[in-house]
Design a protein around this motif. Structure first.
Motif, PDB file in Angstrom:
ATOM      1  N   TRP A 138       0.818  -1.206   0.000  1.00 41.10           N
ATOM      2  CA  TRP A 138       0.000   0.000   0.000  1.00 41.10           C
ATOM      3  C   TRP A 138       0.853   1.257   0.000  1.00 41.10           C
ATOM      4  CZ3 TRP A 138      -5.117  -0.069  -0.853  1.00 41.10           C
ATOM      5  CH2 TRP A 138      -5.775  -1.300  -0.707  1.00 41.10           C
ATOM      6  N   LYS A 139       2.158   1.100   0.026  1.00 42.91           N
ATOM      7  CA  LYS A 139       3.055   2.253   0.028  1.00 42.91           C
ATOM      8  C   LYS A 139       3.220   2.849  -1.371  1.00 42.91           C
ATOM      9  CE  LYS A 139       5.691   0.557   4.003  1.00 42.91           C
ATOM     10  NZ  LYS A 139       7.033   0.161   4.508  1.00 42.91           N
ATOM     11  N   HIS A 140       2.641   2.212  -2.383  1.00 37.64           N
ATOM     12  CA  HIS A 140       2.767   2.690  -3.753  1.00 37.64           C
ATOM     13  C   HIS A 140       1.408   3.070  -4.331  1.00 37.64           C
ATOM     14  CE1 HIS A 140       6.781   1.027  -3.402  1.00 37.64           C
ATOM     15  NE2 HIS A 140       7.094   1.635  -4.526  1.00 37.64           N
ATOM     16  N   ILE A 141       0.634   3.798  -3.539  1.00 36.28           N
ATOM     17  CA  ILE A 141      -0.703   4.216  -3.966  1.00 36.28           C
ATOM     18  C   ILE A 141      -0.914   5.690  -3.645  1.00 36.28           C
ATOM     19  CG2 ILE A 141      -3.183   3.961  -3.540  1.00 36.28           C
ATOM     20  CD1 ILE A 141      -2.762   1.064  -3.033  1.00 36.28           C
ATOM     21  N   HIS A 183     -13.465  24.858  -2.926  1.00 38.08           N
ATOM     22  CA  HIS A 183     -13.297  23.453  -3.276  1.00 38.08           C
ATOM     23  C   HIS A 183     -11.813  23.114  -3.232  1.00 38.08           C
ATOM     24  CE1 HIS A 183     -17.469  23.353  -4.607  1.00 38.08           C
ATOM     25  NE2 HIS A 183     -17.230  24.452  -5.305  1.00 38.08           N
ATOM     26  N   VAL A 184     -11.520  21.909  -2.795  1.00 31.59           N
ATOM     27  CA  VAL A 184     -10.125  21.495  -2.627  1.00 31.59           C
ATOM     28  C   VAL A 184      -9.928  20.106  -3.229  1.00 31.59           C
ATOM     29  CG1 VAL A 184      -8.246  21.163  -0.974  1.00 31.59           C
ATOM     30  CG2 VAL A 184     -10.111  22.733  -0.425  1.00 31.59           C
ATOM     31  N   TRP A 185      -8.866  19.949  -3.999  1.00 33.88           N
ATOM     32  CA  TRP A 185      -8.477  18.625  -4.491  1.00 33.88           C
ATOM     33  C   TRP A 185      -7.092  18.322  -3.955  1.00 33.88           C
ATOM     34  CZ3 TRP A 185      -4.347  16.406  -6.897  1.00 33.88           C
ATOM     35  CH2 TRP A 185      -4.521  15.103  -7.408  1.00 33.88           C
ATOM     36  N   GLY A 186      -6.920  17.086  -3.463  1.00 33.29           N
ATOM     37  CA  GLY A 186      -5.617  16.703  -2.942  1.00 33.29           C
ATOM     38  C   GLY A 186      -5.353  15.230  -3.161  1.00 33.29           C
ATOM     39  N   ALA A 187      -4.094  14.845  -3.052  1.00 31.99           N
ATOM     40  CA  ALA A 187      -3.696  13.443  -3.175  1.00 31.99           C
ATOM     41  C   ALA A 187      -2.562  13.170  -2.196  1.00 31.99           C
ATOM     42  CB  ALA A 187      -3.259  13.123  -4.604  1.00 31.99           C
ATOM     43  N   ILE A 188      -2.649  12.022  -1.520  1.00 26.49           N
ATOM     44  CA  ILE A 188      -1.638  11.654  -0.534  1.00 26.49           C
ATOM     45  C   ILE A 188      -1.040  10.294  -0.883  1.00 26.49           C
ATOM     46  CG2 ILE A 188      -2.718  12.957   1.336  1.00 26.49           C
ATOM     47  CD1 ILE A 188      -3.875  10.290   2.368  1.00 26.49           C
ATOM     48  N   SER A 189       0.178  10.086  -0.446  1.00 24.16           N
ATOM     49  CA  SER A 189       0.852   8.801  -0.627  1.00 24.16           C
ATOM     50  C   SER A 189       1.684   8.523   0.607  1.00 24.16           C
ATOM     51  CB  SER A 189       1.765   8.831  -1.861  1.00 24.16           C
ATOM     52  OG  SER A 189       2.925   9.606  -1.594  1.00 24.16           O
ATOM     53  N   GLY A 192       4.400  11.035   1.031  1.00 21.75           N
ATOM     54  CA  GLY A 192       4.026  12.423   1.240  1.00 21.75           C
ATOM     55  C   GLY A 192       2.832  12.825   0.397  1.00 21.75           C
ATOM     56  N   ALA A 193       2.481  14.100   0.471  1.00 23.20           N
ATOM     57  CA  ALA A 193       1.338  14.631  -0.281  1.00 23.20           C
ATOM     58  C   ALA A 193       1.841  15.573  -1.363  1.00 23.20           C
ATOM     59  CB  ALA A 193       0.399  15.373   0.659  1.00 23.20           C
ATOM     60  N   ILE A 194       1.126  15.624  -2.479  1.00 21.54           N
ATOM     61  CA  ILE A 194       1.456  16.604  -3.510  1.00 21.54           C
ATOM     62  C   ILE A 194       0.642  17.860  -3.250  1.00 21.54           C
ATOM     63  CG2 ILE A 194       2.086  14.851  -5.199  1.00 21.54           C
ATOM     64  CD1 ILE A 194      -0.612  15.296  -6.531  1.00 21.54           C
ATOM     65  N   SER A 195       1.001  18.957  -3.884  1.00 16.77           N
ATOM     66  CA  SER A 195       0.380  20.243  -3.595  1.00 16.77           C
ATOM     67  C   SER A 195      -1.129  20.236  -3.841  1.00 16.77           C
ATOM     68  CB  SER A 195       1.025  21.341  -4.449  1.00 16.77           C
ATOM     69  OG  SER A 195       0.871  21.062  -5.829  1.00 16.77           O
ATOM     70  N   ASP A 299       2.159  19.816   6.432  1.00 19.92           N
ATOM     71  CA  ASP A 299       2.590  18.932   7.520  1.00 19.92           C
ATOM     72  C   ASP A 299       2.462  17.457   7.166  1.00 19.92           C
ATOM     73  OD1 ASP A 299       3.119  21.125   9.049  1.00 19.92           O
ATOM     74  OD2 ASP A 299       1.254  21.057  10.194  1.00 19.92           O
ATOM     75  N   LEU A 300       1.883  17.165   6.022  1.00 20.95           N
ATOM     76  CA  LEU A 300       1.601  15.773   5.664  1.00 20.95           C
ATOM     77  C   LEU A 300       2.825  15.097   5.055  1.00 20.95           C
ATOM     78  CD1 LEU A 300      -1.970  16.192   4.138  1.00 20.95           C
ATOM     79  CD2 LEU A 300      -1.315  15.759   6.513  1.00 20.95           C
ATOM     80  N   ASN A 301       3.810  14.821   5.895  1.00 20.24           N
ATOM     81  CA  ASN A 301       4.981  14.076   5.423  1.00 20.24           C
ATOM     82  C   ASN A 301       4.786  12.585   5.656  1.00 20.24           C
ATOM     83  OD1 ASN A 301       5.395  13.678   8.166  1.00 20.24           O
ATOM     84  ND2 ASN A 301       6.976  15.231   8.309  1.00 20.24           N
ATOM     85  N   SER A 302       5.790  11.801   5.350  1.00 18.18           N
ATOM     86  CA  SER A 302       5.679  10.343   5.453  1.00 18.18           C
ATOM     87  C   SER A 302       5.395   9.889   6.882  1.00 18.18           C
ATOM     88  CB  SER A 302       6.964   9.688   4.932  1.00 18.18           C
ATOM     89  OG  SER A 302       6.860   8.282   4.985  1.00 18.18           O
ATOM     90  N   ASP A 303       6.050  10.512   7.859  1.00 14.05           N
ATOM     91  CA  ASP A 303       5.824  10.127   9.258  1.00 14.05           C
ATOM     92  C   ASP A 303       4.370  10.322   9.656  1.00 14.05           C
ATOM     93  OD1 ASP A 303       8.452   9.427   9.629  1.00 14.05           O
ATOM     94  OD2 ASP A 303       9.045  11.369  10.456  1.00 14.05           O
ATOM     95  N   PHE A 304       3.783  11.406   9.175  1.00 17.94           N
ATOM     96  CA  PHE A 304       2.390  11.703   9.507  1.00 17.94           C
ATOM     97  C   PHE A 304       1.436  10.726   8.831  1.00 17.94           C
ATOM     98  CE2 PHE A 304      -1.664  13.754   9.333  1.00 17.94           C
ATOM     99  CZ  PHE A 304      -1.725  14.647  10.389  1.00 17.94           C
ATOM    100  N   LEU A 305       1.691  10.436   7.568  1.00 13.13           N
ATOM    101  CA  LEU A 305       0.754   9.651   6.763  1.00 13.13           C
ATOM    102  C   LEU A 305       0.893   8.146   6.933  1.00 13.13           C
ATOM    103  CD1 LEU A 305       1.013  11.760   3.484  1.00 13.13           C
ATOM    104  CD2 LEU A 305      -0.953  11.657   5.026  1.00 13.13           C
ATOM    105  N   ALA A 306       2.056   7.676   7.358  1.00 11.67           N
ATOM    106  CA  ALA A 306       2.322   6.233   7.432  1.00 11.67           C
ATOM    107  C   ALA A 306       1.242   5.443   8.174  1.00 11.67           C
ATOM    108  CB  ALA A 306       3.693   5.991   8.061  1.00 11.67           C
ATOM    109  N   PRO A 307       0.770   5.912   9.345  1.00 12.46           N
ATOM    110  CA  PRO A 307      -0.256   5.127  10.057  1.00 12.46           C
ATOM    111  C   PRO A 307      -1.518   4.877   9.250  1.00 12.46           C
ATOM    112  CG  PRO A 307       0.667   6.806  11.500  1.00 12.46           C
ATOM    113  CD  PRO A 307       1.173   7.103  10.117  1.00 12.46           C
ATOM    114  N   TYR A 308      -1.893   5.852   8.411  1.00  9.90           N
ATOM    115  CA  TYR A 308      -3.101   5.686   7.604  1.00  9.90           C
ATOM    116  C   TYR A 308      -2.915   4.585   6.565  1.00  9.90           C
ATOM    117  CZ  TYR A 308      -4.753  10.091   9.556  1.00  9.90           C
ATOM    118  OH  TYR A 308      -5.171  11.069  10.410  1.00  9.90           O
TER     119      TYR A 308
END
Length: 329
Positions: A138-141, A183-189, A192-195, A299-308
């Motif tokens: 799931w680390k490649h999504i 309205h906001v569009w975002g993507a996380i991995s 990290g997250a892209i702008s 603030d959405l770096n890898s450390d933050f997002l990893a648990p999700y």
């Protein structure tokens, strides 16, 4: 530079993603169990874990201040956080909490009940079983999504009520013209997250394709070896023009997402977290709202997002064991 995520935030991220047992959180984060238990206890009471500075000067709690605190807390149509009331009354948030508790107030969070029909349940179970076989890492999504946020509704998610037998007055639902909407569009991995992409017009298929054109380069840079892409099955995403673009540029790496399944997508937890953070500031203008959204998104770096992302196998497992019903995420 992205700032380091502190232990309190790491605990809050897991807690808000549905993992509420202190022992489980401690094992995953390596944070001392005693600290996790203290943080979880505060979160369950509706308190914030943020370390915000306020004047160390001691203020005398006069009867006038007490009345002012109670008056502000009793505005059900405009719920405010402890820190917000404290800032307006020139006392600490802890003093506000002490006053409210002494006056018989209790904190209550608003809750939503989601009902999923039988057909949707079957689709969710089928998806969970199928995707477990297809995706191992799931680390490649990239999980992507759009959300809308009314400037007038950036308020705290709970409120302090004086009589625990009374139910909080529900916030009004406005239809038609009511202030400004973003309205906001975002993507996380996992990396990290892209702008973010912020826009005030309604999303169309053409606009969505333009967003993908801009963001696909960033996703490719973060995962040059390739990745899967997830978005829900909204009518815009399923439109012919979008599907044509997706097929051409994302190949067979798009996940066919089931209906009524925001609880399966980590980015939904991120939206909830960001809305909560933004609400604590009660922004008054669209530029201020945009600034806060970008601020917390950074603030959405890898450390933050990893648990999700680490929670994905457990989410699928729960969907199957719950027979397709909503899961605790």
């Amino acid at each position: 530079m992205t700032k380091k995520i502190d232990n309190k935030t790491r605990v809050q991220v897991l807690f808000e993603s549905g993992i509420t047992k202190p022992k489980t959180i401690s094992d995953r984060t390596k944070i001392p169990l005693s600290s996790v238990e203290r943080y979880v206890s505060l979160l369950k009471k509706g308190e914030s874990l943020e370390n915000k500075s306020y004047s160390p000067r001691k203020h005398t709690i006069t009867p006038q201040i007490i009345k002012k605190v109670i008056r502000k807390a009793n505005k059900f149509n405009k719920p405010k956080s402890l820190r917000k009331i404290g800032g307006e009354t020139k006392i600490s948030h802890q003093s506000v909490k002490n006053i409210l508790e002494k006056e018989g107030f209790t904190f209550q969070r608003t809750k939503k009940r989601v009902i999923i029909n039988n057909q949707a349940r079957k689709e969710r179970i089928s998806f969970a079983k199928r995707i477990k076989k297809v995706i191992i890492d799931w680390k490649h999504i990239f999980f992507s999504d759009e959300m809308s946020i009314w400037l007038s509704r950036t308020k705290p998610y709970g409120m302090w009520i004086q009589n625990k037998n009374d139910q909080p007055v529900k916030k009004q639902e406005y239809i038609g013209k009511h202030g400004e909407k973003l309205h906001v569009w975002g993507a996380i991995s996992y990396r990290g997250a892209i702008s973010l992409d912020l826009f005030e017009e309604n999303l169309t298929a053409e606009n969505y394709i333009n967003i993908l054109k801009k963001k696909r380069r960033l996703m490719n840079q973060l995962y040059p070896e390739g990745y899967y892409f997830q978005h829900d099955n909204s009518s815009i995403h399923k439109s012919q023009s979008v599907q044509k673009y997706i097929k051409r540029y994302f190949s067979n790496k798009v996940i066919d997402w089931p209906s009524y399944s925001p609880d399966l997508s980590p980015i939904e937890n991120i939206w909830a977290w960001i809305k909560q953070k933004v609400s604590s500031h009660s922004p008054q203008t669209i530029p201020e709202l945009k600034r806060l959204l970008r601020q917390y998104w950074k603030d959405l770096n890898s450390d933050f997002l990893a648990p999700y992302f680490d929670s994905m196998p457990e989410r699928l497992k729960q969907v199957i064991s719950n027979k397709g019903a909503k899961i605790n995420y």
